[in-house]
Write a protein that holds these residues in place. Structure first.
Motif, PDB file in Angstrom:
ATOM      1  N   ALA A   1       6.371  36.744  13.421  1.00  5.80           N
ATOM      2  CA  ALA A   1       6.564  35.981  14.887  1.00  5.80           C
ATOM      3  C   ALA A   1       5.957  34.591  14.520  1.00  5.80           C
ATOM      4  O   ALA A   1       6.575  33.660  15.126  1.00  5.80           O
ATOM      5  CB  ALA A   1       5.577  36.750  16.043  1.00  5.80           C
ATOM      6  N   ARG A   2       4.772  34.476  13.798  1.00  5.46           N
ATOM      7  CA  ARG A   2       4.300  33.215  13.545  1.00  5.46           C
ATOM      8  C   ARG A   2       5.193  32.284  12.435  1.00  5.46           C
ATOM      9  O   ARG A   2       5.510  30.974  13.014  1.00  5.46           O
ATOM     10  CB  ARG A   2       3.046  33.241  12.866  1.00  5.46           C
ATOM     11  N   PHE A   3       5.868  32.896  11.671  1.00  4.94           N
ATOM     12  CA  PHE A   3       6.861  32.445  10.981  1.00  4.94           C
ATOM     13  C   PHE A   3       7.890  31.837  11.725  1.00  4.94           C
ATOM     14  O   PHE A   3       8.334  30.389  11.570  1.00  4.94           O
ATOM     15  CB  PHE A   3       7.243  33.490   9.680  1.00  4.94           C
ATOM     16  N   TRP A   4       8.462  32.447  12.821  1.00  7.02           N
ATOM     17  CA  TRP A   4       9.442  32.029  13.430  1.00  7.02           C
ATOM     18  C   TRP A   4       9.027  30.985  14.534  1.00  7.02           C
ATOM     19  O   TRP A   4       9.711  29.859  14.868  1.00  7.02           O
ATOM     20  CB  TRP A   4      10.109  33.188  14.257  1.00  7.02           C
ATOM     21  N   GLN A   5       7.793  30.852  15.026  1.00  6.36           N
ATOM     22  CA  GLN A   5       7.090  29.645  15.687  1.00  6.36           C
ATOM     23  C   GLN A   5       7.306  28.467  14.983  1.00  6.36           C
ATOM     24  O   GLN A   5       7.713  27.668  15.588  1.00  6.36           O
ATOM     25  CB  GLN A   5       5.650  30.113  16.313  1.00  6.36           C
ATOM     26  N   ASP A   6       6.898  28.642  13.746  1.00  5.98           N
ATOM     27  CA  ASP A   6       6.856  27.481  13.065  1.00  5.98           C
ATOM     28  C   ASP A   6       8.152  26.738  12.903  1.00  5.98           C
ATOM     29  O   ASP A   6       8.362  25.396  12.820  1.00  5.98           O
ATOM     30  CB  ASP A   6       6.163  27.505  11.497  1.00  5.98           C
ATOM     31  N   ARG A   7       9.317  27.523  12.911  1.00  8.42           N
ATOM     32  CA  ARG A   7      10.371  27.007  12.743  1.00  8.42           C
ATOM     33  C   ARG A   7      11.039  26.644  14.219  1.00  8.42           C
ATOM     34  O   ARG A   7      12.109  25.659  14.141  1.00  8.42           O
ATOM     35  CB  ARG A   7      11.459  28.071  12.133  1.00  8.42           C
TER      36      ARG A   7
END
Length: 474
Positions: free
Chosen positions: A466-472
């Motif tokens: 989820a944090r990976f997608w937040q950064d994008r």
């Protein structure tokens, strides 16, 4: 010495007689116990709780048990009856809990959990056109859908939701996520006339969706429906094909309808008909039709929904957050329309929380009607369980704790100070309980949440995704 020997022999004789008598008694006891065991029913799992709320019949049953075997409910009975009639390979004792059917989230866009809070305090049209659709255009892909759906499934399971009616792109990726989580889902196969990264047009949507259905139709915990987005995004020609496929394949149809204030006027200008009247003339309505939102329905719409045996999904939080209004749920229920509860997406809610929807639905109905008796707790709890199952056409399998149904069961801990005194457990389930008080969840008898911890999903890994997608996305 002879007298002593005689006494010793006599004592030995008495001891032998006593030993034989005791042995005979033990043998008789063992034989009786064996005979009793022979006549007891063996089951996989016994759940004991302070109360059981089976939904059908309605009420809170004190000191009851749910007996489960091979993924299905065998019986709901008193603890005394369970002790006498059943032998369980595993027993779970929940002395401060209520057992009830798993909640049904009758409308969600699960993968949009990755868009939670991306655009607050915005009306529906600009929310979609300026914030949601542009991001979907850039990032929508199978990995986005898989990770977002798994994130939503984890949230739902921890909140007592065991079945979700989903509507989103790349249903194949979503199906993989639901299978990994263990929860049930109805996969809405999306249809839109305009191009997306999922499909170029309505025909391509139907081909992709039906291919996903063919791939996953044997998966026991998945079901399927056709999911045209809305009357204003799908034209008559596409609706005709949707109705044809729905009839040929015996699939429900779910769609957003009359969610926003301007939908009726736009439909009359474009088609000369109100949205529901148009869909009815196209043959879409009937017992397999799931009308989502229905905030702006009028008396004629309610008459149509009632006459055709349609289902309505009420999403009170999303409707309020997007300033779309309050659906006339009391009027729909009074006409015999089955009403279920949905959360909509985490992007427009921002929680996937059916306990929260139940309480809000009860409260705003009272305010909207001026009648404190409108939508009592028992009615709303049924909407959250059996009403949702009925909307999905699964009420013969889910939604209540009855013999023969799937063992989809949740436990709510009422042992805290916020639950005492408790005069009515059903009132507490709607007006007191929060989703954090769900301690355990079973789907088909499989324990997917144990004392608040997910058993299939790695929470740390999921948070990292989820944090990976937040950064994008930000």
């Amino acid at each position: 010495m002879g007298v002593a020997l005689s006494r010793s022999a006599h004592s030995l004789t008495n001891a032998l007689v006593n030993w034989r008598s005791a042995s005979h008694t033990r043998l008789l006891t063992l034989a009786t116990e064996h005979q009793t065991l022979i006549h007891m029913t063996s089951v996989d799992l016994r759940l004991d709780a302070q109360w059981v709320v089976p939904i059908t019949p309605f009420g809170a049953l004190p000191d009851h048990a749910v007996m489960i075997d091979n993924g299905r409910i065998v019986a709901v009975c008193s603890a005394e009856h369970a002790e006498r009639e059943y032998i369980a390979r595993e027993t779970v004792s929940l002395p401060t809990h209520v057992l009830l059917p798993g909640l049904v989230n009758a409308h969600a866009h699960s993968a949009m959990a990755l868009l939670r809070g991306i655009a607050d305090d915005v009306a529906l049209k600009p929310w979609l056109e300026q914030h949601i659709w542009p991001r979907e255009g850039r990032f929508l892909a199978p990995d986005f859908v898989h990770d977002g759906t798994l994130l939503a499934a984890a949230e739902m399971l921890r909140g007592g939701i065991t079945c979700c009616n989903d509507m989103y792109f790349f249903p194949d990726a979503a199906a993989r996520a639901y299978r990994a989580s263990g929860m049930r889902a109805m996969m809405g196969l999306p249809v839109l006339d305009f191009p997306t990264s999922y499909a170029a047009n309505a025909d391509a949507c139907l081909q992709a969706g039906l291919a996903a259905r063919d791939t996953w139709k044997s998966e026991a915990r998945l079901a399927f429906s056709l999911a045209p987005h809305a009357p204003y995004t799908v034209g008559d020609e596409s609706w005709a094909k949707i109705v044809m496929y729905a009839r040929q394949l015996d699939l429900p149809i779910q769609t957003h309808v009359l969610e926003a204030p301007d939908e009726r006027a736009q439909s009359v200008v474009q088609y000369g008909l109100a949205p529901l009247e148009r869909l009815d003339r196209l043959g879409a309505t009937g017992p397999g039709f799931i009308a989502i939102h229905c905030v702006q329905v009028d008396a004629a719409d309610i008459d149509l929904l009632s006459a055709q045996g349609c289902h309505v999904v009420h999403c009170p939080t999303s409707n309020l957050k997007l300033a779309n209004g309050v659906a006339p749920i009391a009027a729909l229920a009074a006409r015999g329309v089955n009403v279920a509860l949905g959360t909509d997406s985490a992007a427009s809610n921002n929680r996937i929380d059916v306990f929260g929807e139940a309480r809000l639905a009860a409260l705003i109905a009272k305010a909207a009607t001026g009648d404190a008796a409108s939508l009592p707790a028992a009615t709303v709890l049924r909407m959250a369980t059996l009403g949702g199952a009925a909307a999905l056409g699964l009420d013969d399998k889910l939604g209540s704790l009855e013999a023969g149904k799937h063992a989809d069961v949740i436990a709510v801990n009422m042992g805290g100070l916020d639950h005492v005194p408790c005069y009515d457990p059903i009132s507490h389930l709607v007006h007191v309980t929060g989703r954090d008080q769900v301690s355990d969840v079973w789907v088909a008898g499989e324990r997917l949440v144990e004392d608040g911890v997910l058993t299939r999903v790695d929470a740390q890994d999921l948070a990292a995704r989820a944090r990976f997608w937040q950064d994008r996305l930000q």
